[in-house]
Scaffold this motif. Structure first.
Motif, PDB file in Angstrom:
ATOM      1  N   TYR B  20     -13.368   8.450 -13.688  1.00 21.15           N
ATOM      2  CA  TYR B  20     -14.140   9.540 -13.216  1.00 21.15           C
ATOM      3  C   TYR B  20     -13.615  11.119 -13.450  1.00 21.15           C
ATOM      4  CZ  TYR B  20     -17.579   6.100 -12.557  1.00 21.15           C
ATOM      5  OH  TYR B  20     -18.606   5.125 -12.561  1.00 21.15           O
ATOM      6  N   GLU B  21     -12.211  10.899 -13.076  1.00 18.81           N
ATOM      7  CA  GLU B  21     -11.580  12.381 -13.426  1.00 18.81           C
ATOM      8  C   GLU B  21     -11.545  12.777 -14.698  1.00 18.81           C
ATOM      9  OE1 GLU B  21      -7.669  12.993 -10.480  1.00 18.81           O
ATOM     10  OE2 GLU B  21      -7.263  11.930 -12.408  1.00 18.81           O
ATOM     11  N   GLU B  24     -14.915  14.189 -15.224  1.00 16.00           N
ATOM     12  CA  GLU B  24     -15.107  15.531 -14.779  1.00 16.00           C
ATOM     13  C   GLU B  24     -14.569  16.530 -15.497  1.00 16.00           C
ATOM     14  OE1 GLU B  24     -15.934  17.121 -11.403  1.00 16.00           O
ATOM     15  OE2 GLU B  24     -16.253  15.075 -10.259  1.00 16.00           O
ATOM     16  N   ARG B  69     -20.932  20.818 -18.848  1.00 15.82           N
ATOM     17  CA  ARG B  69     -19.976  20.198 -17.661  1.00 15.82           C
ATOM     18  C   ARG B  69     -20.660  19.238 -16.969  1.00 15.82           C
ATOM     19  NH1 ARG B  69     -16.655  20.679 -14.079  1.00 15.82           N
ATOM     20  NH2 ARG B  69     -16.805  21.470 -11.813  1.00 15.82           N
ATOM     21  N   GLN B  71     -20.424  16.908 -13.245  1.00 19.17           N
ATOM     22  CA  GLN B  71     -19.581  16.789 -12.215  1.00 19.17           C
ATOM     23  C   GLN B  71     -20.242  15.508 -11.841  1.00 19.17           C
ATOM     24  OE1 GLN B  71     -21.048  20.900 -10.697  1.00 19.17           O
ATOM     25  NE2 GLN B  71     -19.488  20.198  -9.203  1.00 19.17           N
ATOM     26  N   ILE B  72     -19.184  14.519 -11.396  1.00 24.43           N
ATOM     27  CA  ILE B  72     -19.594  13.190 -11.201  1.00 24.43           C
ATOM     28  C   ILE B  72     -18.833  12.581 -10.220  1.00 24.43           C
ATOM     29  CG2 ILE B  72     -18.505  12.275 -13.123  1.00 24.43           C
ATOM     30  CD1 ILE B  72     -20.391  10.211 -13.550  1.00 24.43           C
ATOM     31  N   ARG B  73     -19.224  11.786  -9.191  1.00 19.73           N
ATOM     32  CA  ARG B  73     -18.665  11.156  -8.155  1.00 19.73           C
ATOM     33  C   ARG B  73     -18.988  10.020  -7.592  1.00 19.73           C
ATOM     34  NH1 ARG B  73     -19.022  15.093  -3.245  1.00 19.73           N
ATOM     35  NH2 ARG B  73     -21.052  14.002  -3.381  1.00 19.73           N
ATOM     36  N   VAL B  94     -24.223  12.614  -9.439  1.00 18.25           N
ATOM     37  CA  VAL B  94     -24.214  13.441 -10.860  1.00 18.25           C
ATOM     38  C   VAL B  94     -24.807  14.831 -10.427  1.00 18.25           C
ATOM     39  CG1 VAL B  94     -24.291  13.804 -13.252  1.00 18.25           C
ATOM     40  CG2 VAL B  94     -24.022  11.542 -12.375  1.00 18.25           C
ATOM     41  N   VAL B  95     -23.969  15.872 -10.351  1.00 18.48           N
ATOM     42  CA  VAL B  95     -24.357  17.217 -10.452  1.00 18.48           C
ATOM     43  C   VAL B  95     -24.654  17.712 -11.710  1.00 18.48           C
ATOM     44  CG1 VAL B  95     -24.158  19.612  -9.386  1.00 18.48           C
ATOM     45  CG2 VAL B  95     -23.378  17.589  -7.949  1.00 18.48           C
ATOM     46  N   SER B  97     -25.804  20.953 -13.517  1.00 17.71           N
ATOM     47  CA  SER B  97     -26.036  22.263 -13.807  1.00 17.71           C
ATOM     48  C   SER B  97     -27.147  22.761 -14.614  1.00 17.71           C
ATOM     49  CB  SER B  97     -24.653  23.167 -13.961  1.00 17.71           C
ATOM     50  OG  SER B  97     -23.638  22.856 -13.080  1.00 17.71           O
ATOM     51  N   GLN B 103     -29.283  23.438  -9.734  1.00 23.28           N
ATOM     52  CA  GLN B 103     -28.570  22.312  -9.814  1.00 23.28           C
ATOM     53  C   GLN B 103     -29.513  21.132  -9.331  1.00 23.28           C
ATOM     54  OE1 GLN B 103     -24.948  22.778  -7.846  1.00 23.28           O
ATOM     55  NE2 GLN B 103     -23.797  23.278  -9.359  1.00 23.28           N
TER      56      GLN B 103
END
Lengths: 149, 149
Positions: B20-21, B24, B69, B71-73, B94-95, B97, B103
């Motif tokens: 996941y890093e 990102e 881009r 953004q995922i957690r 997942v965010v 943009s 968002q």
């Protein structure tokens, strides 16, 4: 209520075979006897929420079976088999009987996770999702597909 | 072309964290270094076809990163960890943009399969699918969601 006989499945393949047989037969007891009796087991039906635990999973399959006959065949299995855990990713070919005798063949991608316990190999996870359109082989009917598994 | 350093991940959790890093960071080399170099590895992006093998999987992630881009957690992980195989089912938050600084937060269900080899734990399967609407926490924008991972 009748209960399925206690059958010990000696390999992940055995359990998987019994799983799809139980789905075809609409046999809820036989199906749930294949699942690990575990509060952490996971089941995701295509487009559905993540269900956790034996009871929630049982309820969901009961609902699936209530929607009618299910013709389902596992195909193109990719396996990662270990001593205690096995994972099979496969294509579920599902024939859905619609109204007016029309039929649809849809493809579902599934990841099945099996664990070995004292009573043989049990299903611990089932993650299913609709396959990409390109993976579909045919649509025999223009009717919209019901959200059957 | 720069290559990611050879890092040995000593647990499935380590590999998952690095996965996941890398997502990102949009670091394709770091990401693919985490995958088993195996012609039978499997990757399913949400709504996408089943991809088999390292090369096809690499190409797909390259395409994902080209879309912008990410953004995922990972959240709410359910694990089945063995000696040589580990399976994690989780919710990917997942965010996305969008345009005009709007968002969206979407939820993806993922089943990640890891295998232990001579160079540590590697990813062997990644099956991701859109979560049920009830599993979503928020939509901060009325715009349609792109088909990002």
């Amino acid at each position: 209520m009748s209960r399925a006989p206690k059958v010990i499945h000696l390999s992940p393949d055995d359990t998987e075979h019994a799983f799809y047989e139980a789905l075809e037969a609409g046999d809820l007891d036989a199906l749930m006897a294949l699942w690990a009796d575990d509060e952490h087991s996971v089941c995701v039906h295509p487009g559905g929420p993540r269900l956790i635990g034996h009871d929630a999973i049982r309820d969901s399959w009961k609902e699936v079976f209530a929607n009618g006959r299910l013709q389902i065949r596992p195909a193109d299995i990719r396996s990662v088999d270990g001593i205690m855990i096995a994972v099979h990713n496969l294509v579920q070919q599902v024939v859905i009987s619609g109204h007016q005798e029309a039929q649809d063949l849809i493809h579902i991608l599934a990841t099945n996770v099996y664990i070995k316990g004292p009573t043989g190999w049990k299903m611990m996870m089932h993650h299913a999702s609709h396959a990409h359109q390109a993976d579909e082989t045919s649509h025999m009917s223009p009717e919209p597909l019901p959200t059957l598994h």
